[in-house]
Motif scaffolding. Structure first.
Motif, PDB file in Angstrom:
ATOM      1  N   LEU A   1      13.473   6.764   2.913  1.00 35.05           N
ATOM      2  CA  LEU A   1      12.929   6.170   1.696  1.00 35.05           C
ATOM      3  C   LEU A   1      12.201   4.867   2.029  1.00 35.05           C
ATOM      4  CD1 LEU A   1      15.992   6.772  -0.643  1.00 35.05           C
ATOM      5  CD2 LEU A   1      13.823   8.023  -0.641  1.00 35.05           C
ATOM      6  N   PRO A   2      11.154   4.529   1.275  1.00 31.80           N
ATOM      7  CA  PRO A   2      10.336   3.352   1.614  1.00 31.80           C
ATOM      8  C   PRO A   2      11.087   2.023   1.620  1.00 31.80           C
ATOM      9  CG  PRO A   2       9.142   4.782   0.124  1.00 31.80           C
ATOM     10  CD  PRO A   2      10.534   5.327   0.200  1.00 31.80           C
TER      11      PRO A   2
ATOM     12  N   VAL B   1      12.041   6.670  -8.080  1.00 29.44           N
ATOM     13  CA  VAL B   1      11.946   7.076  -6.675  1.00 29.44           C
ATOM     14  C   VAL B   1      12.048   5.877  -5.735  1.00 29.44           C
ATOM     15  CG1 VAL B   1      10.414   8.059  -4.932  1.00 29.44           C
ATOM     16  CG2 VAL B   1      10.653   9.179  -7.151  1.00 29.44           C
ATOM     17  N   LEU B   2      11.337   4.815  -6.056  1.00 29.61           N
ATOM     18  CA  LEU B   2      11.284   3.671  -5.142  1.00 29.61           C
ATOM     19  C   LEU B   2      12.484   2.742  -5.268  1.00 29.61           C
ATOM     20  CD1 LEU B   2       7.517   2.670  -5.443  1.00 29.61           C
ATOM     21  CD2 LEU B   2       8.612   3.896  -3.571  1.00 29.61           C
ATOM     22  N   PHE B   3      12.992   2.573  -6.482  1.00 29.59           N
ATOM     23  CA  PHE B   3      13.995   1.540  -6.727  1.00 29.59           C
ATOM     24  C   PHE B   3      15.414   2.089  -6.869  1.00 29.59           C
ATOM     25  CE2 PHE B   3      16.246  -1.609  -9.328  1.00 29.59           C
ATOM     26  CZ  PHE B   3      15.985  -2.766  -8.612  1.00 29.59           C
TER      27      PHE B   3
ATOM     28  N   PRO C   1       0.799  -1.225   0.000  1.00 28.35           N
ATOM     29  CA  PRO C   1       0.000   0.000   0.000  1.00 28.35           C
ATOM     30  C   PRO C   1       0.830   1.273   0.000  1.00 28.35           C
ATOM     31  CG  PRO C   1      -0.932  -1.589   1.522  1.00 28.35           C
ATOM     32  CD  PRO C   1       0.360  -2.164   1.060  1.00 28.35           C
ATOM     33  N   VAL C   2       1.946   1.275   0.732  1.00 25.70           N
ATOM     34  CA  VAL C   2       2.806   2.463   0.749  1.00 25.70           C
ATOM     35  C   VAL C   2       3.309   2.767  -0.660  1.00 25.70           C
ATOM     36  CG1 VAL C   2       4.989   3.422   1.575  1.00 25.70           C
ATOM     37  CG2 VAL C   2       3.513   2.170   3.148  1.00 25.70           C
ATOM     38  N   CYS C   3       3.834   1.760  -1.346  1.00 25.57           N
ATOM     39  CA  CYS C   3       4.365   1.966  -2.698  1.00 25.57           C
ATOM     40  C   CYS C   3       3.257   2.362  -3.668  1.00 25.57           C
ATOM     41  CB  CYS C   3       5.058   0.698  -3.186  1.00 25.57           C
ATOM     42  SG  CYS C   3       6.537   0.262  -2.261  1.00 25.57           S
ATOM     43  N   ALA C   4       2.067   1.784  -3.498  1.00 28.47           N
ATOM     44  CA  ALA C   4       0.950   2.121  -4.376  1.00 28.47           C
ATOM     45  C   ALA C   4       0.553   3.588  -4.227  1.00 28.47           C
ATOM     46  CB  ALA C   4      -0.232   1.215  -4.073  1.00 28.47           C
ATOM     47  N   LEU C   5       0.533   4.083  -2.997  1.00 24.30           N
ATOM     48  CA  LEU C   5       0.166   5.486  -2.779  1.00 24.30           C
ATOM     49  C   LEU C   5       1.240   6.435  -3.292  1.00 24.30           C
ATOM     50  CD1 LEU C   5      -1.449   5.226   0.774  1.00 24.30           C
ATOM     51  CD2 LEU C   5      -2.594   5.397  -1.441  1.00 24.30           C
ATOM     52  N   VAL C   6       2.504   6.013  -3.211  1.00 26.21           N
ATOM     53  CA  VAL C   6       3.572   6.811  -3.821  1.00 26.21           C
ATOM     54  C   VAL C   6       3.338   6.918  -5.322  1.00 26.21           C
ATOM     55  CG1 VAL C   6       6.037   6.911  -4.335  1.00 26.21           C
ATOM     56  CG2 VAL C   6       5.273   6.274  -2.041  1.00 26.21           C
TER      57      VAL C   6
END
Length: 281
Positions: free
Chosen positions: A229-230, A207-209, A181-186
């Motif tokens: 960072l997530p 951003v995420l990877f 859910p965190v990554c989806a909202l990002v």
């Protein structure tokens, strides 16, 4: 003497304002209207479970009961329940879906119809975020739950299987479930800003990877950025023991990692709501 009619013509009456439950239902229908979403979620879930079961089988076949530090072996067992490859798959799938859910509407023009029907643009984003988070949460519970149960059953044959009732194991599972859910909202936040499907997905991946690979814990400022960072936050939550790790002058904390999850989620939805409110009036 003529008197004005007190009745209001039917065509001039205001339409009843949509309730938030109606918005949730509409966003739920729109989310599942693309058949590819079901395929993506299903195939990625199979890939995650298969990767973890392969890892658990390897550990079972190469571990002799009684060898190794119990705390370290407990960490190994948990890693086999949801390893880094699985986290990468979940991160990319969830982030990509979050970006496409909103950017796809801009690409097709459906967003204009939605915003015309619902003047409260921030409510639309809130409903979209709730549906997205709920779907990825359910996806995480199912995928991580199956993976954890199957992998620990395999590792119990070697005497190192973990129980979800253990506090450290429960934290490990919770972090893996909430990571989606965190990554989806990002992705939702970036998709609202970029408004182009390909660009939004690429931005989410960067951003995420990729950003976490550009910073280290060598300096205070870079360590603070890394811990904010997530992906590094999930890695810290998944680390139940620091044994065997290279010491760091600026280590991440468990509490700080949970805060990182919360801040990214709330900030992403807030950014999306502000962007839609200001740019679509």
């Amino acid at each position: 003497m003529n008197t004005a009619s007190s009745t209001t013509p039917a065509h001039t009456r205001a339409e009843p304002r949509a309730r938030f439950g109606d918005l949730l239902a509409a966003e739920w229908i729109k989310f599942w209207s693309l058949r590819s979403i079901s395929w993506v979620l299903g195939l990625s879930a199979l890939a995650i479970v298969a990767a973890n079961l392969k890892s658990a089988l390897y550990t079972r076949d190469h571990y002799t009961p009684g060898e190794g530090d119990p705390a370290v072996m407990a960490q190994v067992a948990l890693n086999d329940a949801f390893n880094l490859a699985s986290a990468d798959i979940l991160m990319l799938v969830a982030g990509g879906l979050g970006a496409i859910v909103i950017a796809g509407e801009y690409a097709t023009g459906l967003i204009r119809t939605t915003l015309a029907a619902v003047p409260d643009r921030r409510a639309v984003i809130a409903a979209k975020a709730c549906v997205l988070a709920a779907v990825l949460f359910g996806y995480g519970v199912l995928t991580v739950g199956v993976s954890f149960g199957a992998s620990q059953a395999i590792l119990s044959e070697a005497g190192i299987g973990q129980s979800v009732t253990d506090p450290t194991a429960l934290r490990y599972v919770a972090a893996a479930v909430l990571f989606g859910p965190v990554c989806a909202l990002v992705g939702l936040g970036l998709g609202t800003l970029v408004r182009h499907s390909a660009g939004a997905v690429v931005g989410t991946v960067v951003v995420l990877f990729f950003v976490p690979s550009l910073v280290t814990e060598r300096y205070r400022w870079s360590a603070d950025l890394l811990h904010a960072l997530p992906l590094p936050a999930w890695q810290r939550l998944a680390r139940t023991t620091l044994a065997g790790l290279r010491p760091s002058e600026y280590p991440a904390t468990v509490a700080g990692s949970w805060v990182t999850f919360a801040v990214w989620s709330l900030a992403s939805v807030a950014v999306a709501a502000v962007a839609v409110h200001r740019r679509d009036h």
